[in-house]
Design a protein around this motif. Structure first.
Motif, PDB file in Angstrom:
ATOM      1  N   GLN A 194      12.777  49.722  28.355  1.00 59.61           N
ATOM      2  CA  GLN A 194      13.906  50.026  27.474  1.00 59.61           C
ATOM      3  C   GLN A 194      15.114  49.122  27.718  1.00 59.61           C
ATOM      4  OE1 GLN A 194      13.705  52.286  25.028  1.00 59.61           O
ATOM      5  NE2 GLN A 194      11.592  52.795  25.613  1.00 59.61           N
ATOM      6  N   HIS A 195      14.950  48.138  28.616  1.00 66.66           N
ATOM      7  CA  HIS A 195      16.033  47.204  28.945  1.00 66.66           C
ATOM      8  C   HIS A 195      17.269  47.952  29.461  1.00 66.66           C
ATOM      9  CE1 HIS A 195      13.577  44.140  27.087  1.00 66.66           C
ATOM     10  NE2 HIS A 195      13.498  44.878  25.992  1.00 66.66           N
ATOM     11  N   ILE A 196      17.012  48.855  30.388  1.00 70.89           N
ATOM     12  CA  ILE A 196      18.066  49.623  31.053  1.00 70.89           C
ATOM     13  C   ILE A 196      18.188  49.092  32.482  1.00 70.89           C
ATOM     14  CG2 ILE A 196      18.787  51.904  31.837  1.00 70.89           C
ATOM     15  CD1 ILE A 196      17.027  53.047  29.538  1.00 70.89           C
ATOM     16  N   ARG A 197      19.379  48.673  32.872  1.00 70.09           N
ATOM     17  CA  ARG A 197      19.578  48.068  34.188  1.00 70.09           C
ATOM     18  C   ARG A 197      19.957  49.113  35.225  1.00 70.09           C
ATOM     19  NH1 ARG A 197      24.233  44.985  35.393  1.00 70.09           N
ATOM     20  NH2 ARG A 197      24.556  44.916  33.151  1.00 70.09           N
ATOM     21  N   PRO A 198      19.135  49.273  36.296  1.00 67.77           N
ATOM     22  CA  PRO A 198      19.480  50.244  37.347  1.00 67.77           C
ATOM     23  C   PRO A 198      20.581  49.703  38.259  1.00 67.77           C
ATOM     24  CG  PRO A 198      17.097  49.746  37.297  1.00 67.77           C
ATOM     25  CD  PRO A 198      17.803  48.689  36.505  1.00 67.77           C
ATOM     26  N   LEU A 199      21.568  50.547  38.516  1.00 71.87           N
ATOM     27  CA  LEU A 199      22.620  50.241  39.479  1.00 71.87           C
ATOM     28  C   LEU A 199      22.656  51.362  40.509  1.00 71.87           C
ATOM     29  CD1 LEU A 199      25.623  49.065  37.227  1.00 71.87           C
ATOM     30  CD2 LEU A 199      23.942  47.641  38.418  1.00 71.87           C
ATOM     31  N   GLY A 200      22.412  51.019  41.761  1.00 68.51           N
ATOM     32  CA  GLY A 200      22.426  52.022  42.809  1.00 68.51           C
ATOM     33  C   GLY A 200      23.796  52.130  43.456  1.00 68.51           C
ATOM     34  N   ALA A 201      24.309  53.339  43.569  1.00 70.33           N
ATOM     35  CA  ALA A 201      25.587  53.553  44.246  1.00 70.33           C
ATOM     36  C   ALA A 201      25.348  53.612  45.747  1.00 70.33           C
ATOM     37  CB  ALA A 201      26.230  54.841  43.755  1.00 70.33           C
ATOM     38  N   ASP A 202      26.134  52.847  46.484  1.00 68.48           N
ATOM     39  CA  ASP A 202      25.968  52.798  47.936  1.00 68.48           C
ATOM     40  C   ASP A 202      27.345  52.719  48.588  1.00 68.48           C
ATOM     41  OD1 ASP A 202      25.506  51.425  50.682  1.00 68.48           O
ATOM     42  OD2 ASP A 202      23.479  51.975  50.028  1.00 68.48           O
ATOM     43  N   ALA A 203      27.520  53.422  49.679  1.00 66.95           N
ATOM     44  CA  ALA A 203      28.834  53.452  50.330  1.00 66.95           C
ATOM     45  C   ALA A 203      29.141  52.166  51.078  1.00 66.95           C
ATOM     46  CB  ALA A 203      28.907  54.638  51.288  1.00 66.95           C
ATOM     47  N   HIS A 204      28.106  51.376  51.404  1.00 68.92           N
ATOM     48  CA  HIS A 204      28.320  50.264  52.328  1.00 68.92           C
ATOM     49  C   HIS A 204      27.919  48.901  51.788  1.00 68.92           C
ATOM     50  CE1 HIS A 204      29.092  53.395  55.250  1.00 68.92           C
ATOM     51  NE2 HIS A 204      27.904  53.926  55.009  1.00 68.92           N
ATOM     52  N   GLN A 205      27.258  48.840  50.649  1.00 69.79           N
ATOM     53  CA  GLN A 205      26.857  47.536  50.133  1.00 69.79           C
ATOM     54  C   GLN A 205      26.974  47.523  48.616  1.00 69.79           C
ATOM     55  OE1 GLN A 205      22.703  46.416  49.890  1.00 69.79           O
ATOM     56  NE2 GLN A 205      22.040  48.507  50.355  1.00 69.79           N
ATOM     57  N   GLY A 206      27.025  46.308  48.067  1.00 68.32           N
ATOM     58  CA  GLY A 206      27.053  46.176  46.623  1.00 68.32           C
ATOM     59  C   GLY A 206      28.351  45.577  46.126  1.00 68.32           C
ATOM     60  N   VAL A 207      28.462  45.446  44.819  1.00 67.78           N
ATOM     61  CA  VAL A 207      29.612  44.840  44.169  1.00 67.78           C
ATOM     62  C   VAL A 207      30.745  45.858  44.083  1.00 67.78           C
ATOM     63  CG1 VAL A 207      30.449  43.750  42.055  1.00 67.78           C
ATOM     64  CG2 VAL A 207      28.109  43.320  42.839  1.00 67.78           C
ATOM     65  N   LEU A 208      31.897  45.484  44.608  1.00 65.20           N
ATOM     66  CA  LEU A 208      33.054  46.379  44.620  1.00 65.20           C
ATOM     67  C   LEU A 208      33.453  46.739  43.192  1.00 65.20           C
ATOM     68  CD1 LEU A 208      34.933  47.636  46.763  1.00 65.20           C
ATOM     69  CD2 LEU A 208      36.495  45.725  46.366  1.00 65.20           C
ATOM     70  N   TRP A 209      33.604  48.027  42.931  1.00 61.73           N
ATOM     71  CA  TRP A 209      33.940  48.571  41.620  1.00 61.73           C
ATOM     72  C   TRP A 209      32.848  48.315  40.571  1.00 61.73           C
ATOM     73  CZ3 TRP A 209      37.881  51.796  41.932  1.00 61.73           C
ATOM     74  CH2 TRP A 209      38.941  51.536  42.813  1.00 61.73           C
ATOM     75  N   GLY A 210      31.785  47.635  40.956  1.00 65.95           N
ATOM     76  CA  GLY A 210      30.766  47.270  39.975  1.00 65.95           C
ATOM     77  C   GLY A 210      31.252  46.236  38.989  1.00 65.95           C
ATOM     78  N   ASN A 211      32.250  45.431  39.386  1.00 73.59           N
ATOM     79  CA  ASN A 211      32.855  44.451  38.468  1.00 73.59           C
ATOM     80  C   ASN A 211      31.801  43.540  37.854  1.00 73.59           C
ATOM     81  OD1 ASN A 211      35.458  45.379  38.805  1.00 73.59           O
ATOM     82  ND2 ASN A 211      35.928  43.969  40.482  1.00 73.59           N
ATOM     83  N   GLY A 212      31.795  43.463  36.518  1.00 68.85           N
ATOM     84  CA  GLY A 212      30.876  42.590  35.805  1.00 68.85           C
ATOM     85  C   GLY A 212      29.485  43.141  35.609  1.00 68.85           C
ATOM     86  N   LEU A 213      29.254  44.373  36.049  1.00 67.16           N
ATOM     87  CA  LEU A 213      27.888  44.925  36.003  1.00 67.16           C
ATOM     88  C   LEU A 213      27.716  46.052  34.991  1.00 67.16           C
ATOM     89  CD1 LEU A 213      27.075  45.083  39.828  1.00 67.16           C
ATOM     90  CD2 LEU A 213      26.364  43.335  38.177  1.00 67.16           C
ATOM     91  N   TRP A 214      28.748  46.407  34.249  1.00 64.85           N
ATOM     92  CA  TRP A 214      28.680  47.602  33.420  1.00 64.85           C
ATOM     93  C   TRP A 214      28.268  47.330  31.977  1.00 64.85           C
ATOM     94  CZ3 TRP A 214      28.357  51.510  36.422  1.00 64.85           C
ATOM     95  CH2 TRP A 214      29.089  51.579  37.603  1.00 64.85           C
ATOM     96  N   GLU A 215      27.936  46.101  31.640  1.00 69.79           N
ATOM     97  CA  GLU A 215      27.573  45.792  30.263  1.00 69.79           C
ATOM     98  C   GLU A 215      26.118  46.169  29.991  1.00 69.79           C
ATOM     99  OE1 GLU A 215      28.411  41.739  29.429  1.00 69.79           O
ATOM    100  OE2 GLU A 215      30.571  41.951  29.685  1.00 69.79           O
ATOM    101  N   GLY A 216      25.827  46.502  28.740  1.00 70.57           N
ATOM    102  CA  GLY A 216      24.470  46.865  28.352  1.00 70.57           C
ATOM    103  C   GLY A 216      24.142  48.299  28.717  1.00 70.57           C
ATOM    104  N   ASN A 217      22.869  48.624  28.666  1.00 71.79           N
ATOM    105  CA  ASN A 217      22.407  49.971  29.023  1.00 71.79           C
ATOM    106  C   ASN A 217      22.250  50.066  30.535  1.00 71.79           C
ATOM    107  OD1 ASN A 217      22.053  51.084  26.312  1.00 71.79           O
ATOM    108  ND2 ASN A 217      20.441  49.547  26.109  1.00 71.79           N
ATOM    109  N   ILE A 218      22.861  51.078  31.119  1.00 71.00           N
ATOM    110  CA  ILE A 218      22.950  51.198  32.573  1.00 71.00           C
ATOM    111  C   ILE A 218      22.353  52.520  33.036  1.00 71.00           C
ATOM    112  CG2 ILE A 218      24.545  51.374  34.536  1.00 71.00           C
ATOM    113  CD1 ILE A 218      24.424  48.601  33.299  1.00 71.00           C
TER     114      ILE A 218
END
Length: 287
Positions: A194-218
């Motif tokens: 379905q072209h849905i991009r998984p984003l995992g929430a993590d307390a210690h790693q990953g892109v701060l605020w999710g900047n630039g990652l919220w476009e499209g189906n999430i």
């Protein structure tokens, strides 16, 4: 459809009352295919959302103002079985300090992934084996507020029809599709299809605020309160997002973090839509 009106119940040992009281426990909800709802606002929202009422226990001694009688009329019109009970009987069913006069049972409901394909730019909330009913209730309510496409419950997960969860949703449980997930690889295969991009929430790693990652189906994936993302879920996630922690707290409550992330998604989607509208070429996203 005409409602059934039964004689007044005065004993807490009445079989209907005993059966209803058992619905505070998950195994009985599953076995009976129904759950309890109380609170006048919740009951109104359930009916407005088209939920199917079954039994309505009511005590006019607790009616205060016109709202409860009006609601009882709505239940009668919906074909529910109306069951008058004595005050102490209603108290035995209620989890409130002071009941509001009405407690109803509704048929359990759930959706499937096929029911909720992306319609434009959508958010899917995935909760990975959550255990606290209050957290799940808050997340369902927030997901409803941002118009999330659906909430996917990776089992074993706290029951969304637990009375504490239902109360915490403030009626949103009737608005957001809920899907139980028992096959994790199948879920992520569906995301890919379905072209849905998984984003995992993590307390210690990953892109701060999710900047630039919220476009499209999430698909925003939140982990268990104590353990975070499970190993089998994490194996399918390659992109992570995190929130800043500048004080001494080790981590954030999952419902708080989930709420912040959902509104970051909404802000990004709104900004994108505003920009598209400015070009005069965008089509309105289906709601």
């Amino acid at each position: 459809m005409k409602a059934r009106q039964l004689p007044r119940i005065t004993s807490v040992r009445n079989p209907r009352v005993v059966a209803a009281r058992k619905l505070h426990h998950r195994k009985y909800r599953r076995r009976e295919g129904r759950f309890l709802v109380e609170g006048l606002q919740l009951l109104h929202m359930a009916l407005e959302a088209g939920a199917r009422p079954l039994d309505v226990f009511y005590c006019e001694d607790y009616f205060a103002g016109p709202e409860a009688p009006r609601l009882l009329e709505r239940f009668a019109a919906a074909g529910a079985t109306l069951i008058p009970v004595a005050p102490h009987v209603l108290e035995s069913l209620s989890e409130r300090d002071v009941p509001q006069g009405l407690i109803a049972t509704f048929a359990l409901f759930e959706h499937h992934l096929a029911d909720i394909p992306p319609r434009g730019t959508d958010l899917y909330l995935v909760v990975d084996r959550l255990q606290d009913p209050g957290n799940l209730g808050t997340l369902i309510r927030t997901a409803d507020a941002v118009a999330a496409r659906g909430i996917l419950l990776v089992e074993p997960c706290v029951d969304p029809f637990d009375p504490k969860t239902v109360r915490g949703t403030m009626g949103s449980i009737f608005h957001v599709p809920l899907v139980r997930i028992r096959d994790v690889p199948q879920l992520f295969q569906w995301f890919a299809e379905q072209h849905i991009r998984p984003l995992g929430a993590d307390a210690h790693q990953g892109v701060l605020w999710g900047n630039g990652l919220w476009e499209g189906n999430i698909a925003l994936i939140l982990g268990n309160e104590a353990r975070g993302l499970s190993t089998d879920v994490r194996a399918h996630v390659s992109t992570f997002v995190r929130l800043p922690i500048v004080g001494q707290a080790e981590s954030l409550n999952v419902a708080v973090a989930g709420g912040v992330f959902m509104y970051l998604w909404l802000k990004a989607r709104s900004s994108s839509q505003d920009g598209q509208e400015g070009t005069g070429t965008a089509q309105a996203c289906e709601e």
